[in-house]
Motif scaffolding. Structure first.
Motif, PDB file in Angstrom:
ATOM      1  N   ARG A  38       0.833  -1.190   0.000  1.00 28.06           N
ATOM      2  CA  ARG A  38       0.000   0.000   0.000  1.00 28.06           C
ATOM      3  C   ARG A  38       0.871   1.244   0.000  1.00 28.06           C
ATOM      4  O   ARG A  38       2.008   1.231   0.456  1.00 28.06           O
ATOM      5  CB  ARG A  38      -0.951   0.019   1.195  1.00 28.06           C
ATOM      6  CG  ARG A  38      -0.282   0.177   2.552  1.00 28.06           C
ATOM      7  CD  ARG A  38      -1.291   0.035   3.665  1.00 28.06           C
ATOM      8  NE  ARG A  38      -0.708   0.223   4.987  1.00 28.06           N
ATOM      9  CZ  ARG A  38      -1.341  -0.001   6.123  1.00 28.06           C
ATOM     10  NH1 ARG A  38      -2.608  -0.422   6.105  1.00 28.06           N
ATOM     11  NH2 ARG A  38      -0.729   0.201   7.286  1.00 28.06           N
ATOM     12  N   GLN A  39       0.303   2.300  -0.506  1.00 24.38           N
ATOM     13  CA  GLN A  39       0.999   3.570  -0.559  1.00 24.38           C
ATOM     14  C   GLN A  39       0.031   4.683  -0.196  1.00 24.38           C
ATOM     15  O   GLN A  39      -0.953   4.914  -0.894  1.00 24.38           O
ATOM     16  CB  GLN A  39       1.598   3.816  -1.945  1.00 24.38           C
ATOM     17  CG  GLN A  39       2.482   5.038  -2.021  1.00 24.38           C
ATOM     18  CD  GLN A  39       3.289   5.079  -3.304  1.00 24.38           C
ATOM     19  OE1 GLN A  39       2.933   4.450  -4.299  1.00 24.38           O
ATOM     20  NE2 GLN A  39       4.393   5.809  -3.289  1.00 24.38           N
ATOM     21  N   ALA A  40       0.320   5.342   0.900  1.00 26.40           N
ATOM     22  CA  ALA A  40      -0.466   6.479   1.347  1.00 26.40           C
ATOM     23  C   ALA A  40       0.121   7.753   0.762  1.00 26.40           C
ATOM     24  O   ALA A  40       1.298   7.794   0.378  1.00 26.40           O
ATOM     25  CB  ALA A  40      -0.484   6.544   2.869  1.00 26.40           C
ATOM     26  N   PRO A  41      -0.668   8.810   0.686  1.00 25.88           N
ATOM     27  CA  PRO A  41      -0.164  10.073   0.146  1.00 25.88           C
ATOM     28  C   PRO A  41       1.085  10.546   0.873  1.00 25.88           C
ATOM     29  O   PRO A  41       1.123  10.598   2.101  1.00 25.88           O
ATOM     30  CB  PRO A  41      -1.329  11.041   0.351  1.00 25.88           C
ATOM     31  CG  PRO A  41      -2.539  10.167   0.355  1.00 25.88           C
ATOM     32  CD  PRO A  41      -2.101   8.906   1.039  1.00 25.88           C
ATOM     33  N   GLY A  42       2.111  10.879   0.116  1.00 30.55           N
ATOM     34  CA  GLY A  42       3.346  11.375   0.689  1.00 30.55           C
ATOM     35  C   GLY A  42       4.238  10.324   1.305  1.00 30.55           C
ATOM     36  O   GLY A  42       5.264  10.672   1.895  1.00 30.55           O
ATOM     37  N   ASP A  89      -5.094   3.254   7.683  1.00 26.76           N
ATOM     38  CA  ASP A  89      -5.065   2.245   6.638  1.00 26.76           C
ATOM     39  C   ASP A  89      -5.390   2.831   5.269  1.00 26.76           C
ATOM     40  O   ASP A  89      -5.276   2.132   4.256  1.00 26.76           O
ATOM     41  CB  ASP A  89      -6.053   1.118   6.939  1.00 26.76           C
ATOM     42  CG  ASP A  89      -5.675   0.325   8.181  1.00 26.76           C
ATOM     43  OD1 ASP A  89      -4.477   0.022   8.356  1.00 26.76           O
ATOM     44  OD2 ASP A  89      -6.582  -0.001   8.965  1.00 26.76           O
ATOM     45  N   THR A  90      -5.798   4.072   5.236  1.00 26.56           N
ATOM     46  CA  THR A  90      -6.134   4.724   3.980  1.00 26.56           C
ATOM     47  C   THR A  90      -4.918   4.765   3.064  1.00 26.56           C
ATOM     48  O   THR A  90      -3.868   5.276   3.439  1.00 26.56           O
ATOM     49  CB  THR A  90      -6.651   6.143   4.222  1.00 26.56           C
ATOM     50  OG1 THR A  90      -7.870   6.086   4.971  1.00 26.56           O
ATOM     51  CG2 THR A  90      -6.919   6.857   2.904  1.00 26.56           C
ATOM     52  N   ALA A  91      -5.074   4.220   1.877  1.00 23.77           N
ATOM     53  CA  ALA A  91      -3.973   4.144   0.925  1.00 23.77           C
ATOM     54  C   ALA A  91      -4.477   3.514  -0.358  1.00 23.77           C
ATOM     55  O   ALA A  91      -5.591   2.996  -0.422  1.00 23.77           O
ATOM     56  CB  ALA A  91      -2.816   3.324   1.492  1.00 23.77           C
ATOM     57  N   VAL A  92      -3.643   3.575  -1.363  1.00 26.78           N
ATOM     58  CA  VAL A  92      -3.867   2.776  -2.559  1.00 26.78           C
ATOM     59  C   VAL A  92      -3.203   1.430  -2.330  1.00 26.78           C
ATOM     60  O   VAL A  92      -2.014   1.367  -2.006  1.00 26.78           O
ATOM     61  CB  VAL A  92      -3.307   3.449  -3.821  1.00 26.78           C
ATOM     62  CG1 VAL A  92      -3.495   2.544  -5.035  1.00 26.78           C
ATOM     63  CG2 VAL A  92      -3.982   4.792  -4.056  1.00 26.78           C
ATOM     64  N   GLN A 113      -2.756  -2.249 -10.906  1.00 26.51           N
ATOM     65  CA  GLN A 113      -2.948  -0.808 -11.016  1.00 26.51           C
ATOM     66  C   GLN A 113      -3.305  -0.158  -9.689  1.00 26.51           C
ATOM     67  O   GLN A 113      -3.198   1.062  -9.550  1.00 26.51           O
ATOM     68  CB  GLN A 113      -4.030  -0.505 -12.053  1.00 26.51           C
ATOM     69  CG  GLN A 113      -3.645  -0.881 -13.474  1.00 26.51           C
ATOM     70  CD  GLN A 113      -2.467  -0.085 -13.977  1.00 26.51           C
ATOM     71  OE1 GLN A 113      -2.406   1.136 -13.825  1.00 26.51           O
ATOM     72  NE2 GLN A 113      -1.509  -0.771 -14.591  1.00 26.51           N
ATOM     73  N   GLY A 114      -3.733  -0.942  -8.726  1.00 20.48           N
ATOM     74  CA  GLY A 114      -4.060  -0.423  -7.418  1.00 20.48           C
ATOM     75  C   GLY A 114      -5.545  -0.192  -7.236  1.00 20.48           C
ATOM     76  O   GLY A 114      -6.273   0.056  -8.195  1.00 20.48           O
ATOM     77  N   THR A 115      -5.986  -0.277  -5.995  1.00 17.97           N
ATOM     78  CA  THR A 115      -7.364   0.013  -5.644  1.00 17.97           C
ATOM     79  C   THR A 115      -7.369   0.876  -4.391  1.00 17.97           C
ATOM     80  O   THR A 115      -6.642   0.618  -3.437  1.00 17.97           O
ATOM     81  CB  THR A 115      -8.176  -1.291  -5.433  1.00 17.97           C
ATOM     82  OG1 THR A 115      -9.543  -0.976  -5.177  1.00 17.97           O
ATOM     83  CG2 THR A 115      -7.623  -2.120  -4.283  1.00 17.97           C
ATOM     84  N   GLN A 116      -8.178   1.916  -4.404  1.00 19.36           N
ATOM     85  CA  GLN A 116      -8.193   2.888  -3.322  1.00 19.36           C
ATOM     86  C   GLN A 116      -9.007   2.374  -2.143  1.00 19.36           C
ATOM     87  O   GLN A 116     -10.146   1.935  -2.295  1.00 19.36           O
ATOM     88  CB  GLN A 116      -8.774   4.221  -3.806  1.00 19.36           C
ATOM     89  CG  GLN A 116      -8.904   5.286  -2.720  1.00 19.36           C
ATOM     90  CD  GLN A 116      -7.571   5.814  -2.257  1.00 19.36           C
ATOM     91  OE1 GLN A 116      -6.711   6.160  -3.073  1.00 19.36           O
ATOM     92  NE2 GLN A 116      -7.381   5.878  -0.938  1.00 19.36           N
TER      93      GLN A 116
END
Length: 121
Positions: A38-42, A89-92, A113-116
């Motif tokens: 997962r990747q969170a903003p920043g 846990d918010t992330a792509v 591609q990822g899922t939000q």
């Protein structure tokens, strides 16, 4: 060649649950392990959970006790059941597959591609 497609993301309240799915197509019989990142903003992309063909699992500390990874090798599908979700846990969330070959000796990484996933009240 392996192609990965994720699904199941969405908006959920804190404490809620989501189940992510990732369907692999192509040379699925050659996949050694699959997992979720997962990747969170920043932030950098981080490992959430992995599972080998033999069913050995590994979890990030933040996921232990709340998330469960499972796999259907025949279908080339990996799941991530997420319970007791928190705002952090918010992330792509990205599906990942690892394919290791011995002839020639090499490793191959595949990404969806990822899922939000958004956890918010």
């Amino acid at each position: 060649q392996v192609q990965l497609v994720e699904s199941g993301g969405g908006l959920v309240q804190p404490g809620g649950s989501l189940r992510l799915s990732c369907v692999a197509s192509g040379s699925i019989s050659t996949i050694n392990a699959m997992g979720w990142y997962r990747q969170a903003p920043g932030k950098q992309r981080e490992l959430v959970a992995t599972i080998t063909t033999g069913g050995i699992t590994n979890y990030a500390d933040s996921a232990k006790g709340r998330f469960t990874i499972s796999r259907d090798n025949a279908k080339g599908t990996v799941y991530l059941q997420m319970n007791s979700l928190k705002p952090e846990d918010t992330a792509v969330y990205y599906c990942h597959a690892l394919r290791i070959t011995v002839a020639p000796l090499d490793s191959h990484n595949y990404w969806g591609q990822g899922t939000q996933v958004t956890v918010s009240s």
